[in-house]
Structure formats: structure tokens, C-alpha cells
Design a protein around this motif. Sequence first.
Motif: not given
Length: 296
Positions: A39-51
Motif C-alpha cells: 500500500a505504501e509503495a503504491a501511494r506515490p505513483y497513485a498520488e502523482t497520477s491523480k495530481r
Amino acid sequence: MPSLKELRGRITGVKSTRKITNAMKMVAASKLRRAQIRAEAARPYAETSKRMMGELASTVQGADVSSLPRLMVGTGKDQTHLLIVMTSDRGLAGGFNANLVRKTRQYISELQEQGKTVKLLPVGRKGAEVLARYYPEAIVETMTSDGGQGASFEQAISIASHVVKLLDQGEIDCCTLLRNRFVNAMTQVPEQFKLVPLPASEEQAQGSASGEAHYEFEPNEETLLAQLLPRNLEVQLFAALLESAAGEHAARMTAMDNASRNASKAIDSLSLKYNRTRQANITNELIEIISGAEAV
């Protein structure tokens, strides 16, 4: 007053329950570490994609909706809302599922008060069972949650394809995701956020309005959006599945730890009652023996 035999049976039963809850706590703890890392590893990619998608959405505000992908702007209307609700397939996880279902019902009430139509896509049997009792006509599809076995990207693709299908058929106008965000082993926070239409970035929208934001697309805008928008939806759903899986294991570990502690307290209380009852029986027998001897 219960007999000694009854008390022994209750003590034995509670001890057996404590063994089960201890075992479930250890299993959940062993699964939590791996789920937390994912979960923690996926956060940066998901947040960057969302932004990035939010910044892109802010640049097309006010444009002709019919010329833009539906994953970006929806259908242009705000009447029919699809809610994706991520819970677990199994229970014994404290308030993990109940808190999210409560938040979902509150949000549904708000939408219905505004005259909106609500459709539900529950992911996870526990949430689906409760929502089906309250909103049987609103369920469009029910999917299982693989959080206990480990969320997969294929499951995110399956959910995303269903959302795209409903959008293309014009059956929904908006899509909102509700899931538990993993904070730590003690805390899981129910959250909701829009998937369709893409929420615009406020900072970027202000820059676009002042003429400061400019984008160049290569190879071209249509080709790029055709690839980025479906992938962003899949990434957001996959990250949500991972967050939900980590939160489920954490909630179950905490719930089973509390259950084990309560079982230990119950055993101590029953053991104390057993010893007092046994002492009282011995005292009564001695009194009867002494009284009989005096009578003779």
C-alpha cells in the motif's frame, strides 16, 4: 448459582476461543506487514497520477464536454452517481466495514435529498450484504474483495472496465470511490473521492485562468488521453484495493487482540467464581459433617 461442572465447561470454552483469536491475530499480523508495504509503495505513483490528471482536467474547464473523453468530464450531467464501496469479504475486523457502510449511507442520503439517482457497485461481500438490504434496487454489480489473499491489478482492471462500460452506455454521469485509508495498525479512516469526472487541481485551475499554464501534447492530445485516462482509473482503484487490504488486516489484528484480552479477563473472572464456589461447597460439606457428628 452455576455448578462447578458448568463453570469448568465455560472456562474450557473461553480458553478454546482465546486460542482461535490468538491464532487469527498472528495470521493477520503476518499478512499486515506485506500488505502495508504494498500500500505504501503504491501511494506515490497513485498520488502523482491523480495530481497530473487533476492538472490536466483544470486546463479543459469550460470546454465543450462532447469533444472530451468521458473518463475526464463524465457525461456533462450530475444526475446519476455510481458509488464504488470497498469493504472486506470476511468479518471479525472490528468496525472496519461498519464505519465505511455508515459513511456510505450518509453520502447516499445527501445525494437522494438533492434528487440524485444512486447506483452501487460494492467490492467485498460484507458491504454488499448490508447495502443490498437497504438499497436492493441500486446494486448494479457485486464483486468480491481479494484483500485477504492480496489485491491484484487484474481486479482493478475489472472494476475499471465496468465503470467505463456504464459511462459509455450513458447509465451513469459520475463515479465516486469510498474506501478505508490505512493510517497505522490502530487507525483506518473511511474516505471518499471522485473518480469521474476528474477533480480539477485548484492551483492549476487558477494558473490556467491567468494564462500561465500551457501544455503541449505529443504525439497528440487524443492519443495521450486515450492511454492515460483508463490507466489512471485502474491505478486509483488498485491503490484503493491495497489500502483497503492493509486496513482490513490491521483492523482484524486489533480486533482479535482485543478479543484475546477480553477472553483472558473472562477466564480470570470465571476461575475466581469457580474457586469461590468450590470453597463454598467444601465449607458447606464441613458444616454438614460437623453438624451430623454433634447430633450423634
